[in-house]
Write an enzyme that holds these catalytic residues in place. Sequence first.
Site, PDB file in Angstrom:
ATOM      1  N   HIS A   1     -39.838  26.293 -26.903  1.00 56.53           N
ATOM      2  CA  HIS A   1     -40.292  26.696 -27.881  1.00 56.53           C
ATOM      3  C   HIS A   1     -39.874  27.927 -28.085  1.00 56.53           C
ATOM      4  CE1 HIS A   1     -44.119  24.649 -28.543  1.00 56.53           C
ATOM      5  NE2 HIS A   1     -44.314  25.297 -26.690  1.00 56.53           N
TER       6      HIS A   1
ATOM      7  N   GLU B   1     -26.720   6.268 -33.929  1.00 53.55           N
ATOM      8  CA  GLU B   1     -26.854   7.112 -33.284  1.00 53.55           C
ATOM      9  C   GLU B   1     -26.124   7.244 -31.526  1.00 53.55           C
ATOM     10  OE1 GLU B   1     -29.878   9.679 -33.065  1.00 53.55           O
ATOM     11  OE2 GLU B   1     -31.285   7.911 -33.357  1.00 53.55           O
TER      12      GLU B   1
ATOM     13  N   ASP C   1     -26.551  12.299 -30.425  1.00 48.46           N
ATOM     14  CA  ASP C   1     -27.040  10.543 -29.421  1.00 48.46           C
ATOM     15  C   ASP C   1     -25.850  10.195 -29.139  1.00 48.46           C
ATOM     16  OD1 ASP C   1     -29.259  11.871 -28.275  1.00 48.46           O
ATOM     17  OD2 ASP C   1     -30.244  11.331 -30.177  1.00 48.46           O
TER      18      ASP C   1
ATOM     19  N   CYS D   1     -25.846  13.934 -39.732  1.00 46.55           N
ATOM     20  CA  CYS D   1     -26.189  14.411 -39.504  1.00 46.55           C
ATOM     21  C   CYS D   1     -26.285  15.851 -37.868  1.00 46.55           C
ATOM     22  CB  CYS D   1     -27.797  14.441 -39.835  1.00 46.55           C
ATOM     23  SG  CYS D   1     -28.598  13.393 -38.963  1.00 46.55           S
TER      24      CYS D   1
HETATM   25  C1  PEP Z   1     -28.183  13.208 -33.387  1.00 41.85           C
HETATM   26  O1  PEP Z   1     -28.510  12.821 -32.980  1.00 41.85           O
HETATM   27  O2  PEP Z   1     -27.122  13.431 -34.200  1.00 41.85           O
HETATM   28  C2  PEP Z   1     -29.674  14.287 -34.332  1.00 41.85           C
HETATM   29  C3  PEP Z   1     -29.451  14.514 -35.604  1.00 41.85           C
HETATM   30  O3  PEP Z   1     -31.500  13.260 -34.368  1.00 41.85           O
HETATM   31  P1  PEP Z   1     -32.238  15.050 -32.853  1.00 41.85           P
HETATM   32  O4  PEP Z   1     -30.776  15.678 -32.922  1.00 41.85           O
HETATM   33  O5  PEP Z   1     -32.831  15.098 -33.583  1.00 41.85           O
HETATM   34  O6  PEP Z   1     -31.877  13.948 -31.737  1.00 41.85           O
HETATM   35 MG    MG Z   2     -30.628  11.751 -32.574  1.00 45.35          MG
END
Ligand code: PEP
Ligand code: MG
Length: 619
Positions: free
Chosen positions: A221, A463, A487, A534
């Site tokens: 949080h 991922e 990931d 991302c």
């Molecule tokens: C990732 O795994 O790169 C991703 C963007 O998702 P998260 O960080 O939410 O697992």
């Molecule tokens: Mg991820």
Amino acid sequence: MKTEDLKSNGDEDVLAKTNRDQNNSESRKREIIRYGISAAPGIVIGTAFVVDSQVLRVPRTRVSQDRAEAEIVRFQEALDITRGELLQIKSDLADQLGDDHAKIFDAHMLILDDVMVKESTESLIRAESYNAAWALDIVISKIVTSLGNIGDEYLKDRSADILDVKQRVLRKLLGIESEHRQNPTEPSIIVAHELSPSETAQLDRRYVLGYATDLGGRTSHTAIMARSQGVPAVVGLEDTRPLIETGDTVVLDGNCGTIVINPLDGTRETYEKEIEHWRQFEEQLLTLTGYPAETLDHRKIELMANIDLPEEVASALDYGAEGVGLFRTEYFFIAQDQLPTEEEQYRVYRTLVEKMKGKPVTIRVLDIGGDKIAGYLHNSPELNPFMGWRGIRFLLTRKDIFKTQLRAIYRASAHGPVRMMFPLIVGVDEVVQAKKICEEIKHELTLARYKIDPDVEIGIMIETPSAVVLANALAKEVDFFSIGTNDLIQYTMAVDRGNTKISHLYQHLHPSIIRFLKMTADSARKNGVPAAICGEMCVDPMSAVVLVGLGLEEFSCSPNLIPEVKKTIRSVTFDECKTLVKKILKLSTTDKIEKRVWTFLKERCPDLSMFAEGKQHGK
Ligand code: PEP
Ligand code: MG
């Protein structure tokens, strides 16, 4: 400040030693450098304000039999006053940060109204003639001990909430009214072993320069609130809190996840320069807001925002995001004590889509599991949660939850461009199953005369190593790929992304990662499917130039890092990045690859290389 500078020879105190000689002042406190997890970016130097969960001494007394009922009334009054106090905090928080954050307090209210807590305390007062404070202390201790024995992360968090509520009620019973409310009266760096949501929420935001906590990860949080408030934070500092006193000077480097306690003059000066450099650099970057993210030879890259909460949309737009590349829907689910309804979800997605005013919004379906746990969904802990009931696996076994979310997303698609993506895909059958459910939902909504966009694009997160290997087959099933390197790196390198002990093994530019990224980008290109990234990797300038060279077409990152990524893209040509990729594909170690990319970046964009090294090694 670059982590490497501080860590020279692996000795945390080398810098301190050098500075000690320079300062030559016996009376000064020792400089201490500690490393944690960077939870929110930015660097600040300030005075520490230590927030300790005050340990109350609870007297054990007995009340006479005829006073027992009066003691129970006193206990009930304490509960009522605490309820009023919590409602007030909740409403203040809703005003400051929005309803989603305020919902954190729903858990507190449930504990306060818990029949078992109330009745057990009252019967101890009646049966044993205990004073109310002592009786409550016994009851809560038993609950917390039994939760602790289960060993579940989510339940541990709930224990913190329960103890928070207990402290509040005890203070009323012991007449320590609102204690010395632990609030700084001047701008300060908040230091704590752990900050409960209510402690964070009660801090006067005008005086919060940043947060440093022993516990917590990027998804705690405190980390989420720090990012929403735009102040730097370092969490996971382990046993640092006892080393700091209120009034100590602290350097908090949220970019690298470092803090320096009582910095010596040399360190302070170095950081002051760093802050000034960072400020000027940011100022300069902001001038790029109106310009496209385009290489010098005019290859356009879409720059999108990753957001965890709808309130972050404003900063995404301010920093020039061309859309939302990843909306993590998990936080909205985690902040509640029960599943959000279709209507609640629809309102959130619709607001987000409307606020983005025609720019695309990529909604990732619920990626619950791993370290993102909602207690009402996970009641038995898993041995390996990151390898467990997570992402699309969870949704395909809880189709009720999946379908409700899909209905809300499709309904929101009537209000602006929406894309949808599935997390943690490992095979084609998962995509086929998930798409079939999408078709069913579209059919249902159309029959019920809801307005929807039937052509919402469907993509998948790449991922897992399995998804990379199958990228060619997967590309035939979807409209786009979004590579989740956070990931992908953890699963490829077998490195827990949140484990600070092995964070040096979490390498963006490892040869296996570059090869996996190339395989994914090539499969996407071959099948005419756009490939986005991302994962956090794209904000590191060293990695960004490689990602450009690999031909990725969309980068999505935290809103405040968009200008920096744009600057990287605008400093290089697509052609030279392609050549760089060809060269590094021939190299077999991270070290060699980093050296080659570093030389390239330093030459093309010396400003960015300053920041690349720190980010590269900090995690
Ligand atoms: C990732 O795994 O790169 C991703 C963007 O998702 P998260 O960080 O939410 O697992
Ligand atoms: Mg991820």
